[in-house]
Design an enzyme around this catalytic site. Structure first.
Site, PDB file in Angstrom:
ATOM      1  N   LYS A   1     -41.814  60.963   2.460  1.00 18.32           N
ATOM      2  CA  LYS A   1     -41.382  62.363   2.367  1.00 18.32           C
ATOM      3  C   LYS A   1     -41.130  62.709   0.905  1.00 18.32           C
ATOM      4  CE  LYS A   1     -36.588  61.054   2.995  1.00 18.32           C
ATOM      5  NZ  LYS A   1     -35.281  61.547   3.331  1.00 18.32           N
TER       6      LYS A   1
ATOM      7  N   ARG B   1     -25.983  65.199  11.163  1.00 17.98           N
ATOM      8  CA  ARG B   1     -27.047  66.122  10.740  1.00 17.98           C
ATOM      9  C   ARG B   1     -27.955  66.356  11.956  1.00 17.98           C
ATOM     10  NH1 ARG B   1     -29.449  63.301   5.292  1.00 17.98           N
ATOM     11  NH2 ARG B   1     -30.609  62.260   6.934  1.00 17.98           N
TER      12      ARG B   1
ATOM     13  N   TYR C   1     -26.290  70.540 -28.100  1.00 15.66           N
ATOM     14  CA  TYR C   1     -25.262  71.483 -27.648  1.00 15.66           C
ATOM     15  C   TYR C   1     -23.910  70.790 -27.531  1.00 15.66           C
ATOM     16  CZ  TYR C   1     -28.958  74.765 -26.285  1.00 15.66           C
ATOM     17  OH  TYR C   1     -30.012  75.635 -26.285  1.00 15.66           O
TER      18      TYR C   1
ATOM     19  N   MET D   1     -32.851  71.681 -22.103  1.00 22.26           N
ATOM     20  CA  MET D   1     -33.809  72.029 -21.050  1.00 22.26           C
ATOM     21  C   MET D   1     -35.168  71.360 -21.267  1.00 22.26           C
ATOM     22  SD  MET D   1     -35.114  75.776 -19.801  1.00 22.26           S
ATOM     23  CE  MET D   1     -33.514  76.372 -19.293  1.00 22.26           C
TER      24      MET D   1
HETATM   25  C1  LIG Z   1     -34.532  59.595   8.544  1.00 22.37           C
HETATM   26  C2  LIG Z   1     -34.796  58.697   7.392  1.00 22.37           C
HETATM   27  N1  LIG Z   1     -35.190  57.444   7.608  1.00 22.37           N
HETATM   28  C3  LIG Z   1     -35.414  56.577   6.599  1.00 22.37           C
HETATM   29  C4  LIG Z   1     -35.251  56.966   5.286  1.00 22.37           C
HETATM   30  C5  LIG Z   1     -35.518  55.975   4.185  1.00 22.37           C
HETATM   31  O1  LIG Z   1     -34.327  55.656   3.530  1.00 22.37           O
HETATM   32  P1  LIG Z   1     -34.375  54.678   2.267  1.00 22.37           P
HETATM   33  O2  LIG Z   1     -35.103  55.428   1.207  1.00 22.37           O
HETATM   34  O3  LIG Z   1     -32.937  54.469   1.946  1.00 22.37           O
HETATM   35  O4  LIG Z   1     -35.092  53.460   2.694  1.00 22.37           O
HETATM   36  C6  LIG Z   1     -34.836  58.269   5.015  1.00 22.37           C
HETATM   37  C7  LIG Z   1     -34.587  58.691   3.643  1.00 22.37           C
HETATM   38  O5  LIG Z   1     -33.593  59.242   3.273  1.00 22.37           O
HETATM   39  C8  LIG Z   1     -34.603  59.162   6.096  1.00 22.37           C
HETATM   40  O6  LIG Z   1     -34.225  60.419   5.893  1.00 22.37           O
END
Ligand SMILES: Cc1ncc(COP(=O)(O)O)c(C=O)c1O
Length: 389
Positions: free
Chosen positions: A46, A147, A273, A325
């Site tokens: 992701k 969540r 800065y 920046m």
């Molecule tokens: C639902 C879910 N599973 C697994 C992972 C993988 O986690 P990690 O990067 O700590 O291995 C994530 C990442 O945040 C996640 O959101």
């Protein structure tokens, strides 16, 4: 109307996130050695593969033995499905407006989807009807993250609804750990217990659950009892172990730039800065054209040590003063031979002499900024060119 960000020509940009897919492949393989044969490995790709490029990361992880790919957004899942990779895909985060548009195609492409509420189940069921294909669903159980996920008391009702829906096939049950990066935290055991009893209740309603999954990178490294049928590994694949480990993992992203100028200054010269730093001796300062708009965290100012590659070799150079920046300043030292155009390693693997100076790591930047390596990696912005080596 949606307006894309204008693309910059990479030849005109000095800043590079150099991605080493072989590191992801080897890290995946190394994590795979921890697993029993019946446990599959999902590469979590992701957020554009934690900033490394989703397809690059996915292909590299598959080469290292991953048989699953995990993404938050259905749009990412669709992009993965279109790439025709040899892995099963799971996506887990959507809302009604975009889900109505994207889910039928996602399901039609054979992607598994997570359901974390009765409303999400209704969306998936409607999309499955539209796609005329049974949806493979992983029921997300909220065991303490608060969540996404159904609460344990909702399991029976949602289980019955899934059982009675011809367009829903229960493919898995899963949960996400809040505190696996602290192996002493009892929360992990509490979550595992809740998950097990919720899974039992679900199995009562729908029959045997083919896949149960709990573990992220930290739990994969520290809790073999939680590996179950599938582990979802993210950060470790990118070379940032979330817990101390002997498993050999190396960084897959190296952030580099080039010196824009070098200048000699006297003692007591202020930098940046707020003048949080003034020179304590005459020295040479190097200006590096990378700043917080490129993803460096301003809160990490004046703490990390970079490496500059000059004609005489690699040299350590602390970043001094506030991060701006578009630019930072490094202290090259009074005798430096660095010149404008020389390469600067902001973090990652400089790949020079193994006994030479090492650049800061993403973890160093995270510590400096009071955040985590995940945020450092995913903060590298769109104006930094990704270069796959
Ligand atoms: C639902 C879910 N599973 C697994 C992972 C993988 O986690 P990690 O990067 O700590 O291995 C994530 C990442 O945040 C996640 O959101």
């Amino acid at each position: 109307m949606t307006i894309p960000i204008p693309a910059e020509d990479p030849r005109h940009v000095p800043n590079r996130a150099v991605i080493d897919p072989s590191a992801i492949t080897e890290n995946t393989r190394a994590m795979g050695t921890l697993l029993e044969e019946q446990t599959a490995l999902m590469a979590v790709v992701k957020a554009d593969g934690y900033g490394h490029g989703m397809l690059t990361a996915a292909r590299a992880a598959i080469e290292g033995g991953a048989t699953w790919l995990g993404v938050a957004h259905p749009a990412s899942a669709l992009a993965l499905a279109r790439a025709d990779l040899d892995a099963q895909i799971l996506t887990w985060l959507f809302e009604p407006h975009t889900a109505k548009i994207v889910l039928p195609e996602v399901l039609g492409s054979g992607v598994d989807v997570s359901v974390g509420s009765p409303e999400m189940l209704a969306l998936v069921s409607a999309a499955a009807r539209e796609a005329d294909r049974r949806a493979r669903v992983h029921l997300k159980i909220d065991t303490g993250m608060g969540r996404n996920g159904v609460l344990p008391w909702q399991i029976r009702e949602i289980g019955a609804a899934m059982r009675e829906d011809d367009f829903i096939q229960v493919a898995g049950a899963w949960t996400h750990l809040t505190s696996a990066d602290d192996p002493t935290d009892p929360a992990t055991d509490q979550q595992a217990e809740l998950f097990d009893s919720a899974s039992e209740a679900l199995a009562d309603e729908v029959g045997p659950i083919p896949l149960q999954h709990i573990a992220n990178s930290a739990a994969t490294l520290t809790r073999p009892d939680l590996h179950r049928d599938l582990v979802r590994v993210g950060i470790a694949l990118y070379g940032c172990p979330p817990v101390p480990t002997d498993v050999p993992l190396r960084p897959a992203m190296t952030l580099t730039s080039r010196l824009a100028l070098v200048k000699e200054v006297g003692e007591g010269h202020s930098i940046g800065y707020g003048r949080i730093r003034t020179t304590d001796r005459p020295t040479r300062l190097g200006l590096v054209p990378i700043g917080y708009a490129d993803g460096l965290h301003r809160a990490g100012s004046d703490q990390c040590v970079l490496v500059v590659r000059t004609e005489s070799g690699d040299h350590r150079a602390p970043q001094v003063g506030r991060i701006s920046m578009d630019q930072i300043v490094i202290d090259l030292g009074p005798n430096s031979d660095a010149r404008a155009g020389d390469q600067v390693f902001v973090f990652g693997d400089a790949g020079g002499d193994p006994n030479g100076p090492a650049a800061a790591t993403a973890e160093d930047w995270a510590r400096a900024a009071g955040t985590i390596s995940y945020e450092v990696l995913t903060s590298v912005s769109g104006r930094v060119t990704r270069e796959v080596r």
